[in-house]
Design a protein around this motif. Structure first.
Motif, PDB file in Angstrom:
ATOM      1  N   PHE A  19       1.043  -1.313   0.014  1.00 34.65           N
ATOM      2  CA  PHE A  19       0.089  -0.071   0.131  1.00 34.65           C
ATOM      3  C   PHE A  19       0.786   1.337   0.112  1.00 34.65           C
ATOM      4  N   LYS A  20       0.508   2.019  -0.840  1.00 32.79           N
ATOM      5  CA  LYS A  20       1.301   3.379  -1.218  1.00 32.79           C
ATOM      6  C   LYS A  20       2.817   3.194  -1.189  1.00 32.79           C
ATOM      7  N   THR A  21       3.305   2.143  -1.619  1.00 37.02           N
ATOM      8  CA  THR A  21       4.773   2.054  -1.695  1.00 37.02           C
ATOM      9  C   THR A  21       5.067   1.492  -3.044  1.00 37.02           C
ATOM     10  N   TYR A  22       5.919   2.041  -3.618  1.00 35.68           N
ATOM     11  CA  TYR A  22       6.426   1.664  -5.130  1.00 35.68           C
ATOM     12  C   TYR A  22       7.844   1.059  -5.178  1.00 35.68           C
ATOM     13  N   SER A  23       8.187   0.291  -6.087  1.00 42.54           N
ATOM     14  CA  SER A  23       9.470   0.068  -6.294  1.00 42.54           C
ATOM     15  C   SER A  23       9.717   0.294  -8.157  1.00 42.54           C
ATOM     16  N   GLU A  24      10.844   0.368  -8.494  1.00 41.28           N
ATOM     17  CA  GLU A  24      11.247   0.484 -10.002  1.00 41.28           C
ATOM     18  C   GLU A  24      10.899  -0.856 -10.417  1.00 41.28           C
ATOM     19  N   PRO A  25      10.463  -0.839 -11.860  1.00 41.47           N
ATOM     20  CA  PRO A  25      10.292  -2.315 -12.484  1.00 41.47           C
ATOM     21  C   PRO A  25      11.768  -3.060 -12.256  1.00 41.47           C
ATOM     22  N   GLY A  26      11.553  -4.290 -11.875  1.00 35.05           N
ATOM     23  CA  GLY A  26      12.831  -4.912 -11.940  1.00 35.05           C
ATOM     24  C   GLY A  26      13.604  -4.747 -10.685  1.00 35.05           C
ATOM     25  N   ILE A  27      13.332  -3.655  -9.812  1.00 37.08           N
ATOM     26  CA  ILE A  27      13.929  -3.910  -8.528  1.00 37.08           C
ATOM     27  C   ILE A  27      13.024  -4.714  -7.548  1.00 37.08           C
ATOM     28  N   ARG A  28      13.731  -5.386  -6.779  1.00 39.89           N
ATOM     29  CA  ARG A  28      13.125  -6.502  -5.924  1.00 39.89           C
ATOM     30  C   ARG A  28      11.861  -6.040  -5.335  1.00 39.89           C
ATOM     31  N   GLU A 215      18.145 -11.163 -14.368  1.00 39.69           N
ATOM     32  CA  GLU A 215      16.650 -10.530 -14.061  1.00 39.69           C
ATOM     33  C   GLU A 215      16.811 -10.339 -12.674  1.00 39.69           C
ATOM     34  N   PRO A 216      15.969  -9.244 -12.486  1.00 37.74           N
ATOM     35  CA  PRO A 216      15.975  -8.446 -11.241  1.00 37.74           C
ATOM     36  C   PRO A 216      14.818  -9.279  -9.955  1.00 37.74           C
ATOM     37  N   ILE A 217      14.254 -10.291 -10.531  1.00 39.26           N
ATOM     38  CA  ILE A 217      13.333 -10.888  -9.390  1.00 39.26           C
ATOM     39  C   ILE A 217      14.059 -12.183  -8.749  1.00 39.26           C
ATOM     40  N   ASN A 218      14.463 -13.083  -9.375  1.00 41.25           N
ATOM     41  CA  ASN A 218      15.117 -14.206  -9.138  1.00 41.25           C
ATOM     42  C   ASN A 218      16.791 -14.147  -9.171  1.00 41.25           C
ATOM     43  N   PHE A 219      17.072 -13.217  -9.845  1.00 42.40           N
ATOM     44  CA  PHE A 219      18.635 -13.017 -10.186  1.00 42.40           C
ATOM     45  C   PHE A 219      18.900 -14.079 -10.999  1.00 42.40           C
ATOM     46  N   SER A 220      18.357 -14.792 -11.774  1.00 46.54           N
ATOM     47  CA  SER A 220      18.788 -15.673 -12.665  1.00 46.54           C
ATOM     48  C   SER A 220      19.347 -14.970 -14.108  1.00 46.54           C
ATOM     49  N   SER A 221      20.281 -15.758 -14.897  1.00 49.16           N
ATOM     50  CA  SER A 221      20.817 -15.261 -16.018  1.00 49.16           C
ATOM     51  C   SER A 221      19.718 -14.784 -17.202  1.00 49.16           C
ATOM     52  N   LEU A 222      19.900 -13.726 -17.747  1.00 52.28           N
ATOM     53  CA  LEU A 222      19.306 -13.539 -19.048  1.00 52.28           C
ATOM     54  C   LEU A 222      20.007 -13.826 -20.324  1.00 52.28           C
ATOM     55  N   GLY A 223      21.071 -14.565 -20.183  1.00 52.99           N
ATOM     56  CA  GLY A 223      21.816 -15.290 -21.374  1.00 52.99           C
ATOM     57  C   GLY A 223      22.929 -14.271 -21.779  1.00 52.99           C
ATOM     58  N   MET A 313      14.660  -3.904 -19.430  1.00 49.33           N
ATOM     59  CA  MET A 313      13.481  -3.698 -18.278  1.00 49.33           C
ATOM     60  C   MET A 313      14.284  -4.328 -16.995  1.00 49.33           C
ATOM     61  N   SER A 314      15.158  -4.976 -17.139  1.00 49.76           N
ATOM     62  CA  SER A 314      15.966  -5.661 -15.877  1.00 49.76           C
ATOM     63  C   SER A 314      16.827  -4.967 -15.365  1.00 49.76           C
ATOM     64  N   ILE A 315      16.193  -3.625 -14.549  1.00 54.65           N
ATOM     65  CA  ILE A 315      16.853  -2.616 -14.280  1.00 54.65           C
ATOM     66  C   ILE A 315      18.478  -2.782 -13.873  1.00 54.65           C
ATOM     67  N   LEU A 316      18.677  -3.680 -12.949  1.00 54.56           N
ATOM     68  CA  LEU A 316      20.026  -3.956 -12.555  1.00 54.56           C
ATOM     69  C   LEU A 316      21.066  -3.960 -13.623  1.00 54.56           C
TER      70      LEU A 316
END
Ligand SMILES: [Cu+2]
Length: 429
Positions: A19-28, A215-223, A313-316
């Motif tokens: 509620f009322k808090t947000y994060s950048e796409p790709g940030i945990r 990628e920024p959710i599970n930190f698995s490789s994007l190749g 889109m994988s901000i990191l």
């Protein structure tokens, strides 16, 4: 290709609503901040200040990508490719990969990770923190200095999101290359869209370090390849209306201006009210990288994010896509222009009372004299791969961009304030 498909498919929906808090796409998920509030219209305002540097004669000029000659484009591409392939002595990573890793590891200061030192718990750059702008200003300057060692004529050009021609210019095969290919994404009721590894243009042959390209959710490789999913709706609308930028430029409060420019959950509507949104800078990441929403009808916010698709889109890891630098040159330009419009100097940055790294005179990691150390995000020991620096840099050091040795074609002093006309004639770009 098989590997890539698995990776894309593994980005599961782990975002929970806050509620009322947000994060950048790709940030945990859960790494979040509150929407700032607009100051009262009669709140006391600092006196307007004027540019601190009174001359920009002979400073290298960052130009819009639409104004680059074919030769200038080729010089930028060549310098970038050289920096990508130059490995400094004693390092396993190229100069370019080191800068990408530095961007990835800001997340290593977030609470779940085992960071140490005064920056522990405080991501120095994202999301919604005041240091977002100075941190990226220094990152860009570091890349630009490296590029200029290859070719002194090169600067980092900017992608003006409001320029109708710029997207096509950027994604042409003599510059950044086009969309990725080979992977289809279906958005029910909207359509099917293609993306995947970039296969055209000068960067199609780049091999990325798979441990850093995550990628920024599970930190698995994007190749090992840059991945793009261009203009997947709702981030297909281009150009950005000029009014969006004008409204933002009229803000006087740094925190609000920075949050709106970052756009990681905060937008400014037509009535000048702050609203929940992914907009401005984040919208540019989303337009190149691609995101799939859980509910297409709802506002694009982290809680509504099903999958991040591509590199941007994988901000990191987004600096791995060279378009990152063009979009961040534009972010920096808009801050520079805002500063020149009477928001110059220390009165327009939080002085104290914020968390470590977010105050005017706080050292900002990685330039805090080696005091702070991020934690690793997954099983790879990325921390040990970071370059060591003993530099100390604060936001105060970065406010006057001209002191860093560059200006923009839109911030030439001679056109801003005739009294500050440089004595010697500026070089024409
Ligand atoms: Cu960005």
């Amino acid at each position: 290709m098989t590997v890539l498909l698995i990776v894309v498919g593994s980005q599961l929906e782990t975002v929970s609503a806050h509620f009322k808090t947000y994060s950048e796409p790709g940030i945990r998920p859960g790494v979040a901040y509150k929407i700032p509030s607009l100051p009262a219209p009669d709140a006391p305002r600092p006196d307007p200040a004027y540019p601190q540097s009174n001359s920009d004669a002979n400073l290298p000029v960052r130009k819009s990508i639409v104004d680059l000659t074919p030769k200038e484009k080729a010089a930028f591409v060549n310098a970038l490719k050289t920096v990508k392939n130059t490995i400094p002595q004693g390092s396993k990573l190229s100069i370019f990969d080191q800068l990408v890793l530095q961007h990835v590891m800001v997340a290593g200061f977030e609470k779940p990770f085992k960071s140490s030192g005064p920056a522990s718990g405080f991501n120095p750059a994202h999301p919604g923190h005041p240091a977002f702008l100075p941190w990226h200003r220094q990152l860009l300057d570091d890349l630009e200095n490296a590029l200029q060692k290859v070719d002194p004529s090169v600067t980092i050009p900017y992608w003006d999101w409001t320029d109708p021609k710029a997207l096509e210019v950027m994604l042409s095969d003599d510059f950044m290359g086009g969309n990725g290919k080979g992977v289809k994404v279906k958005i029910p009721g909207v359509g099917t869209f293609e993306g995947g590894p970039v296969q055209s243009g000068p960067f199609a042959d780049w091999t990325l370090n798979e441990k850093i390209h995550i990628e920024p959710i599970n930190f698995s490789s994007l190749g090992p390849k840059i991945v793009r999913f261009l203009q997947v709706p709702p981030f297909d609308k281009y150009p950005m209306p000029k009014e969006v930028i004008d409204r933002m430029m009229n803000l006087d409060d740094y925190d609000v201006f920075s949050a709106v420019l970052e756009g990681g959950g905060v937008g400014l509507n037509e009535k000048g009210k702050l609203v929940e949104d992914w907009a401005v800078h984040v919208a540019s990441h989303a337009m190149i990288g691609g995101v799939v929403l859980k509910d297409y009808q709802k506002t694009a916010l982290p809680a509504n994010q099903a999958r991040n698709l591509g590199t941007m889109m994988s901000i990191l890891s987004s600096p791995y896509d060279p378009t990152f630098w063009l979009t961040h040159s534009n972010v920096d330009r808009l801050w520079a222009e805002w500063q020149d419009r009477g928001h110059t100097g220390e009165k327009f940055y939080p002085a104290k009372g914020k968390d470590y790294g977010y105050n005017l005179n706080d050292p900002i990691w990685p330039w805090d004299g080696g005091k702070s150390k991020p934690g690793n995000l997954n099983d790879t020991d990325l921390v040990s791969m970071l370059p060591v620096t003993n530099k100390i840099i604060t936001a105060a050091d970065l406010l006057d961009f001209r002191k860093l040795g560059y200006t923009y074609d839109t911030t030439r002093l001679r056109s801003v304030k005739p009294l500050l006309e440089p004595k010697s004639k500026p070089k024409h770009s």
